[in-house]
Design a protein around this motif. Structure first.
Motif, PDB file in Angstrom:
ATOM      1  N   GLN A 198       1.502   6.542  -6.708  1.00 59.75           N
ATOM      2  CA  GLN A 198       0.417   7.475  -7.038  1.00 59.75           C
ATOM      3  C   GLN A 198       0.874   8.927  -6.852  1.00 59.75           C
ATOM      4  O   GLN A 198       0.539   9.801  -7.641  1.00 59.75           O
ATOM      5  CB  GLN A 198      -0.816   7.173  -6.179  1.00 59.75           C
ATOM      6  CG  GLN A 198      -1.544   5.924  -6.614  1.00 59.75           C
ATOM      7  CD  GLN A 198      -2.724   5.565  -5.688  1.00 59.75           C
ATOM      8  OE1 GLN A 198      -2.802   6.038  -4.536  1.00 59.75           O
ATOM      9  NE2 GLN A 198      -3.607   4.707  -6.189  1.00 59.75           N
ATOM     10  N   ARG A 199       1.652   9.172  -5.757  1.00 59.30           N
ATOM     11  CA  ARG A 199       2.182  10.527  -5.551  1.00 59.30           C
ATOM     12  C   ARG A 199       3.134  10.895  -6.686  1.00 59.30           C
ATOM     13  O   ARG A 199       3.102  12.016  -7.202  1.00 59.30           O
ATOM     14  CB  ARG A 199       2.898  10.621  -4.204  1.00 59.30           C
ATOM     15  CG  ARG A 199       1.977  10.769  -3.028  1.00 59.30           C
ATOM     16  CD  ARG A 199       2.721  11.184  -1.763  1.00 59.30           C
ATOM     17  NE  ARG A 199       3.816  10.304  -1.398  1.00 59.30           N
ATOM     18  CZ  ARG A 199       3.734   9.215  -0.645  1.00 59.30           C
ATOM     19  NH1 ARG A 199       2.569   8.843  -0.135  1.00 59.30           N
ATOM     20  NH2 ARG A 199       4.787   8.481  -0.389  1.00 59.30           N
ATOM     21  N   GLN A 207       0.872   4.060  -2.841  1.00 56.65           N
ATOM     22  CA  GLN A 207       0.681   5.487  -2.547  1.00 56.65           C
ATOM     23  C   GLN A 207       1.874   6.296  -3.048  1.00 56.65           C
ATOM     24  O   GLN A 207       1.709   7.394  -3.609  1.00 56.65           O
ATOM     25  CB  GLN A 207       0.498   5.694  -1.039  1.00 56.65           C
ATOM     26  CG  GLN A 207      -0.838   5.229  -0.517  1.00 56.65           C
ATOM     27  CD  GLN A 207      -0.912   5.345   1.013  1.00 56.65           C
ATOM     28  OE1 GLN A 207       0.065   5.731   1.669  1.00 56.65           O
ATOM     29  NE2 GLN A 207      -2.061   4.987   1.565  1.00 56.65           N
ATOM     30  N   GLU A 239       0.844  -1.202   0.000  1.00 57.60           N
ATOM     31  CA  GLU A 239       0.000   0.000   0.000  1.00 57.60           C
ATOM     32  C   GLU A 239       0.877   1.249   0.000  1.00 57.60           C
ATOM     33  O   GLU A 239       0.580   2.229  -0.685  1.00 57.60           O
ATOM     34  CB  GLU A 239      -0.934  -0.004   1.224  1.00 57.60           C
ATOM     35  CG  GLU A 239      -2.095  -0.961   1.074  1.00 57.60           C
ATOM     36  CD  GLU A 239      -2.982  -0.981   2.317  1.00 57.60           C
ATOM     37  OE1 GLU A 239      -2.787  -0.133   3.231  1.00 57.60           O
ATOM     38  OE2 GLU A 239      -3.858  -1.824   2.339  1.00 57.60           O
ATOM     39  N   HIS A 240       1.960   1.240   0.774  1.00 55.24           N
ATOM     40  CA  HIS A 240       2.889   2.380   0.783  1.00 55.24           C
ATOM     41  C   HIS A 240       3.524   2.562  -0.593  1.00 55.24           C
ATOM     42  O   HIS A 240       3.673   3.703  -1.070  1.00 55.24           O
ATOM     43  CB  HIS A 240       3.999   2.165   1.833  1.00 55.24           C
ATOM     44  CG  HIS A 240       3.573   2.449   3.229  1.00 55.24           C
ATOM     45  ND1 HIS A 240       3.003   3.628   3.621  1.00 55.24           N
ATOM     46  CD2 HIS A 240       3.636   1.693   4.365  1.00 55.24           C
ATOM     47  CE1 HIS A 240       2.733   3.595   4.920  1.00 55.24           C
ATOM     48  NE2 HIS A 240       3.111   2.398   5.398  1.00 55.24           N
TER      49      HIS A 240
END
Length: 143
Positions: free
Chosen positions: A16-17, A13, A9-10
């Motif tokens: 995605q960032r 993310q 998940e990190h």
């Protein structure tokens, strides 16, 4: 497994960032490129306009140059004609100067002859006057 899910998940993310950052950078870059394209189009239009003006001026200058060349040719033709006329007038003047010199010479010769004839007649008149005076005196004496 939960650790792996959190780590995944990190990572998602983080990706995605990065994607959001890259999208933002791409949008800014596209915006700047559009502005540069507009600036270049404006500059190109200005250069095209300047070129059209210069071409028009060059065509006008060509027309003026041709007109000036025609005027120069006409003036040169007139000059040649005037030079030809001047040459003829000079010839005529030399001829007339020759005639004037001949007439002056003839006039001086006639004047000299006239003065010589005048002297002879004056001398003859003086002689005849002297004779007449002697005859008058002789006639007076005889009377």
């Amino acid at each position: 497994v939960a650790m792996e899910t959190v780590s995944l998940e990190h990572q998602i993310q983080s990706v995605q960032r990065h994607i959001a950052f890259l999208k933002k950078e791409q949008m800014e870059l596209l915006h700047d490129l559009h502005l540069e394209i507009l600036r270049l189009q404006k500059h190109c239009s200005e250069l095209t306009h300047d070129l059209e003006i210069k071409e028009l001026e060059a065509r006008q200058q060509d027309v003026l140059d041709r007109e000036l060349e025609e005027k120069c040719r006409a003036m040169e033709a007139q000059l040649q004609e005037k030079e030809k006329d001047n040459l003829e007038l000079r010839k005529e003047l030399r001829h007339k100067e020759t005639l004037v010199a001949a007439l002056r010479s003839s006039l001086r010769t006639k004047e000299r002859r006239f003065l010589e004839e005048l002297k002879r007649r004056s001398h003859r008149v003086t002689i005849l006057d002297t004779e007449l005076q002697k005859q008058t005196e002789a006639a007076a004496y005889l009377s």
